[in-house]
Design an enzyme around this catalytic site. Structure first.
Site, short mmCIF file in Angstrom:
data_model
loop_
_atom_site.label_atom_id
_atom_site.label_comp_id
_atom_site.label_asym_id
_atom_site.label_seq_id
_atom_site.Cartn_x
_atom_site.Cartn_y
_atom_site.Cartn_z
N LYS A 158 0.83 -1.21 0.00
CA LYS A 158 0.00 0.00 0.00
C LYS A 158 0.86 1.26 0.00
O LYS A 158 1.97 1.27 0.53
CB LYS A 158 -0.90 0.02 1.25
CG LYS A 158 -1.94 -1.09 1.26
CD LYS A 158 -2.61 -1.24 2.60
CE LYS A 158 -3.65 -0.16 2.85
NZ LYS A 158 -4.49 -0.52 4.02
N GLY A 164 -8.33 6.65 -2.07
CA GLY A 164 -9.19 6.31 -3.19
C GLY A 164 -8.87 4.97 -3.81
O GLY A 164 -9.15 4.72 -4.98
N GLY A 165 -8.28 4.08 -3.01
CA GLY A 165 -8.00 2.73 -3.51
C GLY A 165 -6.82 2.65 -4.48
O GLY A 165 -6.57 1.60 -5.05
N ARG A 291 -11.24 14.46 7.73
CA ARG A 291 -12.16 15.32 6.99
C ARG A 291 -13.55 14.72 7.06
O ARG A 291 -13.72 13.62 7.59
CB ARG A 291 -11.72 15.39 5.52
CG ARG A 291 -11.55 14.00 4.94
CD ARG A 291 -11.31 14.00 3.46
NE ARG A 291 -10.88 12.69 2.97
CZ ARG A 291 -11.68 11.67 2.71
NH1 ARG A 291 -12.98 11.76 2.93
NH2 ARG A 291 -11.20 10.52 2.27
N VAL A 294 -17.65 11.21 2.10
CA VAL A 294 -18.78 11.12 1.17
C VAL A 294 -19.99 10.48 1.85
O VAL A 294 -21.12 10.93 1.70
CB VAL A 294 -18.35 10.27 -0.06
CG1 VAL A 294 -19.55 9.85 -0.89
CG2 VAL A 294 -17.33 11.04 -0.91
P1 ADP Z 1 -7.70 4.26 0.57
O1 ADP Z 1 -7.12 5.29 1.45
O2 ADP Z 1 -7.12 4.20 -0.81
O3 ADP Z 1 -9.20 4.25 0.58
P2 ADP Z 1 -7.62 2.14 2.52
O4 ADP Z 1 -6.39 1.86 3.30
O5 ADP Z 1 -8.73 2.90 3.18
O6 ADP Z 1 -7.21 2.88 1.18
O7 ADP Z 1 -8.20 0.80 1.94
C1 ADP Z 1 -9.26 0.77 1.03
C2 ADP Z 1 -9.80 -0.63 0.90
O8 ADP Z 1 -8.77 -1.53 0.50
C3 ADP Z 1 -10.33 -1.22 2.19
O9 ADP Z 1 -11.63 -0.82 2.47
C4 ADP Z 1 -10.22 -2.71 1.91
O10 ADP Z 1 -11.28 -3.15 1.10
C5 ADP Z 1 -8.94 -2.80 1.12
N1 ADP Z 1 -7.79 -3.09 2.02
C6 ADP Z 1 -6.87 -2.23 2.49
N2 ADP Z 1 -5.97 -2.85 3.29
C7 ADP Z 1 -6.34 -4.14 3.33
C8 ADP Z 1 -5.83 -5.33 3.99
N3 ADP Z 1 -4.76 -5.28 4.76
N4 ADP Z 1 -6.51 -6.49 3.80
C9 ADP Z 1 -7.60 -6.55 3.02
N5 ADP Z 1 -8.12 -5.51 2.37
C10 ADP Z 1 -7.50 -4.31 2.53
#
Ligand code: ADP
Length: 441
Positions: A158, A164-165, A291, A294
Protein backbone atom coordinates in the site's frame (compact mmCIF):
# COMPACT_ATOMS: atom_id res chain seq x y z
CA UNK A 1 -19.02 33.04 14.57
CA UNK A 2 -18.06 32.79 10.92
CA UNK A 3 -19.76 35.28 8.58
CA UNK A 4 -18.50 34.24 5.16
CA UNK A 5 -17.06 30.89 4.14
CA UNK A 6 -15.30 29.81 0.97
CA UNK A 7 -16.08 26.31 -0.27
CA UNK A 8 -12.83 25.02 -1.78
CA UNK A 9 -14.53 22.24 -3.71
CA UNK A 10 -17.12 21.36 -6.34
CA UNK A 11 -19.89 18.84 -7.04
CA UNK A 12 -22.30 17.39 -4.52
CA UNK A 13 -20.15 18.09 -1.46
CA UNK A 14 -19.94 21.79 -2.36
CA UNK A 15 -23.73 21.82 -2.71
CA UNK A 16 -24.05 20.03 0.63
CA UNK A 17 -21.84 22.57 2.43
CA UNK A 18 -23.64 25.55 0.86
CA UNK A 19 -26.95 24.23 2.18
CA UNK A 20 -25.83 24.00 5.81
CA UNK A 21 -24.15 27.40 5.63
CA UNK A 22 -27.40 28.95 4.44
CA UNK A 23 -29.18 27.46 7.46
CA UNK A 24 -26.46 28.77 9.78
CA UNK A 25 -26.71 32.26 8.29
CA UNK A 26 -23.18 32.02 6.87
CA UNK A 27 -22.61 33.57 3.43
CA UNK A 28 -20.85 31.32 0.94
CA UNK A 29 -18.30 31.91 -1.77
CA UNK A 30 -18.12 29.16 -4.37
CA UNK A 31 -15.08 28.59 -6.54
CA UNK A 32 -15.32 26.99 -9.97
CA UNK A 33 -13.29 25.99 -12.98
CA UNK A 34 -14.30 27.05 -16.48
CA UNK A 35 -15.86 23.57 -16.90
CA UNK A 36 -18.16 24.25 -13.92
CA UNK A 37 -19.49 27.66 -14.91
CA UNK A 38 -23.11 26.45 -14.77
CA UNK A 39 -22.66 24.01 -11.88
CA UNK A 40 -25.23 23.77 -9.08
CA UNK A 41 -22.76 24.72 -6.35
CA UNK A 42 -22.14 28.00 -8.21
CA UNK A 43 -25.87 28.71 -8.36
CA UNK A 44 -26.44 27.94 -4.66
CA UNK A 45 -23.62 30.10 -3.28
CA UNK A 46 -23.98 33.80 -2.55
CA UNK A 47 -20.95 34.61 -4.68
CA UNK A 48 -18.84 32.61 -7.11
CA UNK A 49 -15.34 33.09 -8.43
CA UNK A 50 -13.72 31.36 -11.40
CA UNK A 51 -10.33 30.08 -10.26
CA UNK A 52 -8.96 28.49 -13.40
CA UNK A 53 -9.33 26.00 -16.23
CA UNK A 54 -10.97 22.58 -16.11
CA UNK A 55 -7.80 20.74 -15.13
CA UNK A 56 -7.95 20.29 -11.33
CA UNK A 57 -4.23 20.95 -10.92
CA UNK A 58 -4.82 24.46 -12.25
CA UNK A 59 -8.07 25.19 -10.41
CA UNK A 60 -9.41 23.12 -7.50
CA UNK A 61 -5.87 22.12 -6.48
CA UNK A 62 -4.37 25.59 -6.93
CA UNK A 63 -3.51 26.70 -3.40
CA UNK A 64 -2.52 30.18 -4.60
CA UNK A 65 -5.75 30.83 -6.49
CA UNK A 66 -7.84 29.53 -3.60
CA UNK A 67 -6.15 31.58 -0.89
CA UNK A 68 -6.25 34.75 -3.02
CA UNK A 69 -9.96 34.22 -3.67
CA UNK A 70 -10.78 33.64 0.00
CA UNK A 71 -8.91 36.77 1.06
CA UNK A 72 -10.21 39.00 -1.76
CA UNK A 73 -13.83 38.05 -1.16
CA UNK A 74 -13.52 38.80 2.56
CA UNK A 75 -14.09 35.25 3.77
CA UNK A 76 -13.22 34.33 7.32
CA UNK A 77 -13.23 30.55 6.85
CA UNK A 78 -12.48 27.84 4.28
CA UNK A 79 -14.24 24.48 4.02
CA UNK A 80 -12.20 22.01 1.95
CA UNK A 81 -14.94 19.39 1.40
CA UNK A 82 -13.69 15.92 0.42
CA UNK A 83 -10.94 14.94 -2.00
CA UNK A 84 -8.88 17.70 -3.64
CA UNK A 85 -7.05 19.59 -0.83
CA UNK A 86 -9.19 18.36 2.05
CA UNK A 87 -6.33 16.43 3.69
CA UNK A 88 -3.50 18.64 2.53
CA UNK A 89 -1.69 19.97 5.61
CA UNK A 90 0.17 22.61 3.58
CA UNK A 91 -3.10 24.05 2.28
CA UNK A 92 -4.48 24.07 5.83
CA UNK A 93 -1.37 25.96 6.95
CA UNK A 94 -1.78 28.54 4.17
CA UNK A 95 -5.42 29.05 5.14
CA UNK A 96 -4.42 29.65 8.75
CA UNK A 97 -1.50 31.88 7.76
CA UNK A 98 -3.98 34.07 5.86
CA UNK A 99 -5.85 34.48 9.16
CA UNK A 100 -8.79 32.30 8.14
CA UNK A 101 -10.55 29.50 9.99
CA UNK A 102 -9.74 26.06 8.59
CA UNK A 103 -12.73 23.73 8.82
CA UNK A 104 -10.66 20.70 9.71
CA UNK A 105 -8.12 19.49 12.24
CA UNK A 106 -4.84 21.21 12.92
CA UNK A 107 -2.30 20.80 10.06
CA UNK A 108 0.11 18.99 12.42
CA UNK A 109 -2.61 16.48 13.24
CA UNK A 110 -3.32 16.03 9.51
CA UNK A 111 0.39 15.30 9.01
CA UNK A 112 0.35 12.73 11.76
CA UNK A 113 -2.66 10.89 10.32
CA UNK A 114 -2.14 11.48 6.58
CA UNK A 115 0.81 9.14 6.28
CA UNK A 116 -0.51 5.60 6.77
CA UNK A 117 2.80 4.33 8.13
CA UNK A 118 2.95 7.08 10.76
CA UNK A 119 -0.76 6.61 11.47
CA UNK A 120 -0.22 2.90 12.18
CA UNK A 121 2.42 3.79 14.79
CA UNK A 122 0.10 6.39 16.29
CA UNK A 123 -2.75 3.88 16.49
CA UNK A 124 -0.55 1.34 18.27
CA UNK A 125 0.52 4.03 20.72
CA UNK A 126 -3.12 4.54 21.68
CA UNK A 127 -3.84 0.85 22.07
CA UNK A 128 -5.55 0.09 18.76
CA UNK A 129 -4.82 -3.24 17.03
CA UNK A 130 -3.33 -2.99 13.52
CA UNK A 131 -3.02 -5.62 10.77
CA UNK A 132 0.29 -7.49 10.91
CA UNK A 133 2.74 -5.87 8.52
CA UNK A 134 5.96 -3.98 7.99
CA UNK A 135 7.03 -1.79 10.90
CA UNK A 136 7.80 1.03 8.46
CA UNK A 137 8.22 1.76 4.75
CA UNK A 138 9.55 -1.03 2.52
CA UNK A 139 11.93 -0.40 -0.35
CA UNK A 140 13.81 -3.62 -1.01
CA UNK A 141 12.75 -7.05 -2.16
CA UNK A 142 14.61 -8.66 0.75
CA UNK A 143 12.76 -6.61 3.36
CA UNK A 144 9.47 -7.36 1.62
CA UNK A 145 10.14 -11.11 1.60
CA UNK A 146 10.93 -11.02 5.29
CA UNK A 147 7.66 -9.24 6.13
CA UNK A 148 5.67 -11.59 3.89
CA UNK A 149 7.24 -14.58 5.63
CA UNK A 150 6.23 -13.20 8.99
CA UNK A 151 2.62 -12.34 8.04
CA UNK A 152 2.01 -15.17 5.57
CA UNK A 153 0.60 -14.70 2.06
CA UNK A 154 -1.40 -12.99 0.67
CA UNK A 155 0.00 -9.55 1.47
CA UNK A 156 -0.99 -6.12 0.22
CA UNK A 157 1.47 -3.41 -0.78
CA UNK A 158 0.00 0.00 0.00
CA UNK A 159 1.02 3.60 -0.61
CA UNK A 160 1.82 5.51 2.60
CA UNK A 161 0.11 8.58 1.15
CA UNK A 162 -2.56 6.54 -0.65
CA UNK A 163 -6.23 7.25 -1.05
CA UNK A 164 -9.19 6.31 -3.19
CA UNK A 165 -8.00 2.73 -3.51
CA UNK A 166 -4.98 3.74 -5.61
CA UNK A 167 -1.44 2.39 -5.23
CA UNK A 168 -2.46 -1.01 -3.80
CA UNK A 169 -1.18 -4.39 -5.03
CA UNK A 170 -2.07 -7.80 -3.67
CA UNK A 171 0.75 -10.34 -3.81
CA UNK A 172 0.48 -14.12 -3.35
CA UNK A 173 4.09 -15.33 -3.62
CA UNK A 174 7.74 -14.31 -3.16
CA UNK A 175 8.45 -14.22 -6.92
CA UNK A 176 5.87 -11.49 -7.49
CA UNK A 177 7.00 -9.18 -4.69
CA UNK A 178 9.76 -7.28 -6.44
CA UNK A 179 7.80 -6.31 -9.53
CA UNK A 180 4.71 -5.31 -7.54
CA UNK A 181 6.79 -3.22 -5.16
CA UNK A 182 8.04 -1.29 -8.18
CA UNK A 183 4.57 -0.91 -9.71
CA UNK A 184 2.96 0.19 -6.43
CA UNK A 185 5.72 2.67 -5.74
CA UNK A 186 5.51 4.12 -9.26
CA UNK A 187 1.72 4.40 -9.01
CA UNK A 188 2.06 6.07 -5.58
CA UNK A 189 4.62 8.52 -6.90
CA UNK A 190 2.40 9.39 -9.89
CA UNK A 191 -0.77 9.83 -7.84
CA UNK A 192 0.44 11.21 -4.53
CA UNK A 193 3.93 12.60 -5.33
CA UNK A 194 5.25 10.14 -2.72
CA UNK A 195 6.52 6.71 -3.71
CA UNK A 196 6.69 5.37 -0.14
CA UNK A 197 5.00 1.99 0.24
CA UNK A 198 4.50 -0.48 3.07
CA UNK A 199 3.17 -4.01 3.44
CA UNK A 200 0.24 -5.48 5.38
CA UNK A 201 -1.24 -8.91 5.64
CA UNK A 202 -4.08 -9.06 3.11
CA UNK A 203 -7.25 -10.13 4.89
CA UNK A 204 -9.60 -12.06 2.66
CA UNK A 205 -13.16 -10.79 2.50
CA UNK A 206 -13.09 -8.65 5.68
CA UNK A 207 -15.74 -6.06 6.45
CA UNK A 208 -14.83 -2.40 6.15
CA UNK A 209 -16.23 -0.68 9.24
CA UNK A 210 -15.56 2.92 10.19
CA UNK A 211 -16.59 5.21 13.02
CA UNK A 212 -17.78 8.77 12.49
CA UNK A 213 -16.24 11.16 14.96
CA UNK A 214 -16.89 14.78 15.89
CA UNK A 215 -14.25 16.21 18.21
CA UNK A 216 -14.00 19.65 19.75
CA UNK A 217 -10.21 20.13 19.86
CA UNK A 218 -10.22 20.10 23.64
CA UNK A 219 -10.40 16.36 24.15
CA UNK A 220 -14.18 16.04 23.75
CA UNK A 221 -15.02 13.25 21.30
CA UNK A 222 -18.47 12.21 20.11
CA UNK A 223 -18.74 8.85 18.37
CA UNK A 224 -21.60 9.10 15.90
CA UNK A 225 -22.04 5.38 15.31
CA UNK A 226 -20.33 3.25 12.68
CA UNK A 227 -20.70 2.77 8.95
CA UNK A 228 -20.25 -0.43 7.01
CA UNK A 229 -18.62 0.22 3.63
CA UNK A 230 -17.88 -3.34 2.57
CA UNK A 231 -19.53 -3.09 -0.84
CA UNK A 232 -16.57 -1.89 -2.88
CA UNK A 233 -15.44 -2.11 -6.48
CA UNK A 234 -11.65 -2.03 -6.85
CA UNK A 235 -11.36 -0.84 -3.24
CA UNK A 236 -13.76 2.03 -3.88
CA UNK A 237 -16.94 2.26 -1.87
CA UNK A 238 -20.29 1.79 -3.61
CA UNK A 239 -22.87 1.22 -0.87
CA UNK A 240 -22.63 2.28 2.77
CA UNK A 241 -24.88 1.73 5.75
CA UNK A 242 -25.24 2.50 9.41
CA UNK A 243 -25.23 0.56 11.65
CA UNK A 244 -23.07 -2.30 10.35
CA UNK A 245 -24.82 -5.68 10.15
CA UNK A 246 -21.58 -7.34 11.27
CA UNK A 247 -20.71 -5.41 14.43
CA UNK A 248 -21.80 -6.54 17.87
CA UNK A 249 -22.42 -4.09 20.74
CA UNK A 250 -19.26 -5.41 22.39
CA UNK A 251 -17.12 -4.72 19.28
CA UNK A 252 -18.77 -1.32 18.86
CA UNK A 253 -17.83 -0.41 22.42
CA UNK A 254 -14.21 -1.56 22.00
CA UNK A 255 -13.80 0.36 18.73
CA UNK A 256 -15.36 3.46 20.21
CA UNK A 257 -13.14 3.40 23.26
CA UNK A 258 -9.99 3.14 21.09
CA UNK A 259 -11.23 5.94 18.82
CA UNK A 260 -12.05 8.20 21.76
CA UNK A 261 -8.60 7.66 23.15
CA UNK A 262 -6.89 8.44 19.82
CA UNK A 263 -8.93 11.52 18.84
CA UNK A 264 -9.04 12.85 22.38
CA UNK A 265 -5.30 12.50 22.95
CA UNK A 266 -4.52 14.23 19.65
CA UNK A 267 -6.88 17.10 20.59
CA UNK A 268 -8.48 16.46 17.24
CA UNK A 269 -10.87 19.14 16.02
CA UNK A 270 -13.68 18.69 13.51
CA UNK A 271 -15.17 15.73 11.70
CA UNK A 272 -13.06 12.62 11.20
CA UNK A 273 -13.39 8.96 10.41
CA UNK A 274 -11.43 6.04 11.78
CA UNK A 275 -11.45 3.03 9.48
CA UNK A 276 -11.12 -0.62 10.51
CA UNK A 277 -11.02 -3.96 8.78
CA UNK A 278 -13.14 -6.51 10.60
CA UNK A 279 -12.61 -10.28 10.48
CA UNK A 280 -15.03 -12.16 12.71
CA UNK A 281 -14.92 -10.42 16.05
CA UNK A 282 -11.40 -9.04 15.47
CA UNK A 283 -10.84 -5.57 14.11
CA UNK A 284 -7.73 -3.84 12.85
CA UNK A 285 -7.05 -0.13 12.50
CA UNK A 286 -6.58 0.90 8.88
CA UNK A 287 -6.47 4.69 8.72
CA UNK A 288 -8.00 7.99 9.81
CA UNK A 289 -9.56 10.31 7.27
CA UNK A 290 -9.14 13.79 8.70
CA UNK A 291 -12.16 15.32 6.99
CA UNK A 292 -15.84 14.81 6.35
CA UNK A 293 -16.53 11.77 4.15
CA UNK A 294 -18.78 11.12 1.17
CA UNK A 295 -20.85 8.62 3.16
CA UNK A 296 -21.57 10.96 6.10
CA UNK A 297 -25.35 11.17 5.41
CA UNK A 298 -26.05 7.67 6.74
CA UNK A 299 -24.60 8.78 10.08
CA UNK A 300 -26.67 11.97 9.91
CA UNK A 301 -29.81 9.87 9.50
CA UNK A 302 -29.16 7.49 12.41
CA UNK A 303 -27.96 10.21 14.79
CA UNK A 304 -30.36 12.95 13.67
CA UNK A 305 -27.44 15.38 13.34
CA UNK A 306 -26.14 17.73 10.66
CA UNK A 307 -22.46 16.74 10.65
CA UNK A 308 -21.37 19.66 8.48
CA UNK A 309 -22.95 21.99 11.01
CA UNK A 310 -21.15 20.31 13.90
CA UNK A 311 -17.90 20.44 11.95
CA UNK A 312 -18.26 24.18 11.31
CA UNK A 313 -19.23 24.82 14.94
CA UNK A 314 -16.29 23.04 16.55
CA UNK A 315 -13.74 24.38 14.07
CA UNK A 316 -14.88 27.94 14.70
CA UNK A 317 -14.45 27.44 18.45
CA UNK A 318 -18.12 27.00 19.33
CA UNK A 319 -19.22 24.04 21.45
CA UNK A 320 -20.68 21.07 19.58
CA UNK A 321 -24.41 20.75 19.95
CA UNK A 322 -24.14 17.03 20.70
CA UNK A 323 -23.56 15.54 24.14
CA UNK A 324 -20.65 13.14 23.45
CA UNK A 325 -21.82 10.81 26.20
CA UNK A 326 -25.34 10.35 24.95
CA UNK A 327 -25.36 10.06 21.18
CA UNK A 328 -28.56 8.21 20.36
CA UNK A 329 -28.65 5.89 17.36
CA UNK A 330 -32.01 5.30 15.69
CA UNK A 331 -33.05 2.94 12.92
CA UNK A 332 -31.11 2.04 9.80
CA UNK A 333 -29.72 4.11 6.94
CA UNK A 334 -28.27 2.98 3.60
CA UNK A 335 -26.59 5.00 0.86
CA UNK A 336 -26.12 4.05 -2.78
CA UNK A 337 -23.52 6.06 -4.66
CA UNK A 338 -24.71 7.17 -8.07
CA UNK A 339 -21.82 7.19 -10.52
CA UNK A 340 -21.85 8.42 -14.11
CA UNK A 341 -20.69 5.81 -16.59
CA UNK A 342 -19.95 8.47 -19.19
CA UNK A 343 -19.69 12.26 -19.27
CA UNK A 344 -22.38 14.35 -20.96
CA UNK A 345 -25.36 16.59 -20.45
CA UNK A 346 -28.32 15.57 -18.30
CA UNK A 347 -31.46 15.99 -20.38
CA UNK A 348 -34.00 14.84 -17.78
CA UNK A 349 -33.93 14.26 -14.04
CA UNK A 350 -36.61 12.84 -11.77
CA UNK A 351 -35.64 12.77 -8.11
CA UNK A 352 -37.17 10.25 -5.67
CA UNK A 353 -39.01 11.51 -2.63
CA UNK A 354 -41.25 10.40 0.19
CA UNK A 355 -40.44 9.72 3.83
CA UNK A 356 -36.85 8.90 4.76
CA UNK A 357 -35.42 9.59 1.31
CA UNK A 358 -32.61 12.00 0.54
CA UNK A 359 -30.82 12.69 -2.75
CA UNK A 360 -27.53 14.61 -2.45
CA UNK A 361 -26.39 15.55 -5.92
CA UNK A 362 -25.24 18.32 -8.20
CA UNK A 363 -27.43 17.14 -11.05
CA UNK A 364 -30.31 19.07 -12.59
CA UNK A 365 -31.89 18.90 -16.03
CA UNK A 366 -29.31 20.68 -18.15
CA UNK A 367 -26.33 20.00 -15.85
CA UNK A 368 -23.06 18.85 -17.35
CA UNK A 369 -21.12 15.83 -16.11
CA UNK A 370 -17.54 16.74 -16.93
CA UNK A 371 -14.91 14.15 -17.86
CA UNK A 372 -12.39 16.11 -15.79
CA UNK A 373 -13.67 15.10 -12.35
CA UNK A 374 -14.76 12.20 -10.17
CA UNK A 375 -17.51 10.07 -11.70
CA UNK A 376 -19.73 10.23 -8.61
CA UNK A 377 -22.68 12.51 -9.42
CA UNK A 378 -24.86 11.90 -6.40
CA UNK A 379 -25.88 9.74 -3.47
CA UNK A 380 -29.27 8.27 -2.76
CA UNK A 381 -29.72 7.81 0.97
CA UNK A 382 -32.66 6.31 2.84
CA UNK A 383 -33.64 5.79 6.45
CA UNK A 384 -36.19 3.53 8.10
CA UNK A 385 -36.66 1.90 11.47
CA UNK A 386 -34.87 -1.36 10.58
CA UNK A 387 -32.69 -2.86 7.82
CA UNK A 388 -35.39 -4.78 5.88
CA UNK A 389 -37.55 -1.65 5.73
CA UNK A 390 -34.59 0.52 4.73
CA UNK A 391 -33.73 -1.97 1.95
CA UNK A 392 -37.27 -1.88 0.60
CA UNK A 393 -37.23 1.89 0.70
CA UNK A 394 -33.90 2.10 -1.12
CA UNK A 395 -35.13 -0.19 -3.90
CA UNK A 396 -38.29 1.88 -4.24
CA UNK A 397 -36.30 5.12 -4.34
CA UNK A 398 -33.83 3.74 -6.90
CA UNK A 399 -36.79 2.84 -9.11
CA UNK A 400 -38.04 6.42 -8.92
CA UNK A 401 -34.69 7.94 -9.88
CA UNK A 402 -34.57 8.84 -13.57
CA UNK A 403 -31.44 10.30 -15.13
CA UNK A 404 -31.38 10.76 -18.89
CA UNK A 405 -28.64 12.05 -21.16
CA UNK A 406 -25.92 10.55 -19.00
CA UNK A 407 -25.64 6.83 -18.18
CA UNK A 408 -25.57 6.09 -14.45
CA UNK A 409 -25.04 2.92 -12.38
CA UNK A 410 -28.59 2.71 -10.99
CA UNK A 411 -29.37 -0.68 -12.53
CA UNK A 412 -26.29 -2.38 -11.10
CA UNK A 413 -26.79 -0.81 -7.67
CA UNK A 414 -30.35 -2.11 -7.72
CA UNK A 415 -29.18 -5.63 -8.58
CA UNK A 416 -26.71 -5.70 -5.69
CA UNK A 417 -29.18 -4.36 -3.15
CA UNK A 418 -31.89 -6.81 -4.25
CA UNK A 419 -29.50 -9.80 -4.09
CA UNK A 420 -29.80 -12.23 -1.19
CA UNK A 421 -26.08 -11.96 -0.43
CA UNK A 422 -26.47 -8.26 0.37
CA UNK A 423 -29.89 -8.62 1.98
CA UNK A 424 -28.57 -11.25 4.39
CA UNK A 425 -26.10 -8.73 5.80
CA UNK A 426 -23.47 -11.46 5.84
CA UNK A 427 -20.81 -10.24 3.39
CA UNK A 428 -17.36 -8.70 3.16
CA UNK A 429 -15.32 -6.60 0.75
CA UNK A 430 -15.26 -9.50 -1.71
CA UNK A 431 -19.02 -9.22 -2.36
CA UNK A 432 -18.86 -7.10 -5.50
CA UNK A 433 -16.26 -9.30 -7.20
CA UNK A 434 -18.35 -12.36 -6.33
CA UNK A 435 -21.55 -10.88 -7.81
CA UNK A 436 -19.98 -9.12 -10.79
CA UNK A 437 -20.28 -12.03 -13.23
CA UNK A 438 -23.50 -13.51 -11.87
CA UNK A 439 -25.37 -10.21 -12.03
CA UNK A 440 -23.51 -8.81 -15.06
CA UNK A 441 -22.75 -5.63 -13.16
P1 ADP B 1 -7.70 4.26 0.57
O1 ADP B 1 -7.12 5.29 1.45
O2 ADP B 1 -7.12 4.20 -0.81
O3 ADP B 1 -9.20 4.25 0.58
P2 ADP B 1 -7.62 2.14 2.52
O4 ADP B 1 -6.39 1.86 3.30
O5 ADP B 1 -8.73 2.90 3.18
O6 ADP B 1 -7.21 2.88 1.18
O7 ADP B 1 -8.20 0.80 1.94
C1 ADP B 1 -9.26 0.77 1.03
C2 ADP B 1 -9.80 -0.63 0.90
O8 ADP B 1 -8.77 -1.53 0.50
C3 ADP B 1 -10.33 -1.22 2.19
O9 ADP B 1 -11.63 -0.82 2.47
C4 ADP B 1 -10.22 -2.71 1.91
O10 ADP B 1 -11.28 -3.15 1.10
C5 ADP B 1 -8.94 -2.80 1.12
N1 ADP B 1 -7.79 -3.09 2.02
C6 ADP B 1 -6.87 -2.23 2.49
N2 ADP B 1 -5.97 -2.85 3.29
C7 ADP B 1 -6.34 -4.14 3.33
C8 ADP B 1 -5.83 -5.33 3.99
N3 ADP B 1 -4.76 -5.28 4.76
N4 ADP B 1 -6.51 -6.49 3.80
C9 ADP B 1 -7.60 -6.55 3.02
N5 ADP B 1 -8.12 -5.51 2.37
C10 ADP B 1 -7.50 -4.31 2.53
Amino acid sequence: MIKRLMIANRGEIAVRIARTCKELGIETVAVYSTADRDALHVKLADQAVCIGPAKSALSYLSVGALITTAVRTGCDAVHPGVGFLSENADFAREVKKAGLVWIGPDPDVIDLLGDKVVARDTAVKYGLPITPGSPGPISTKEAAIEVAKKCGYPVIIKAASGGGGKGMRIVWKDEDLEENLKIASREAEANFADGTVFIEKYLQNPRHVELQVIADGKGGVAIMGERDCSVQRNHQKLIEESPSPGVTPEMRARMASGAKNLFGSLKYCGAGTIEFLVAGSDFFFMEVNARIQVEHPVSEFVTGTDLIREQILVCSGEPMSIDPDSVGLRGWSIEARINALSPGKVTRLEVPGGPGVRFDSFLYAGATVSPHYDSMVGKLIVWDSDRPKALARLLRALDELVVEGVKVNVASQRKIIAHEAFRSGDFGTGLYARLEKELQL
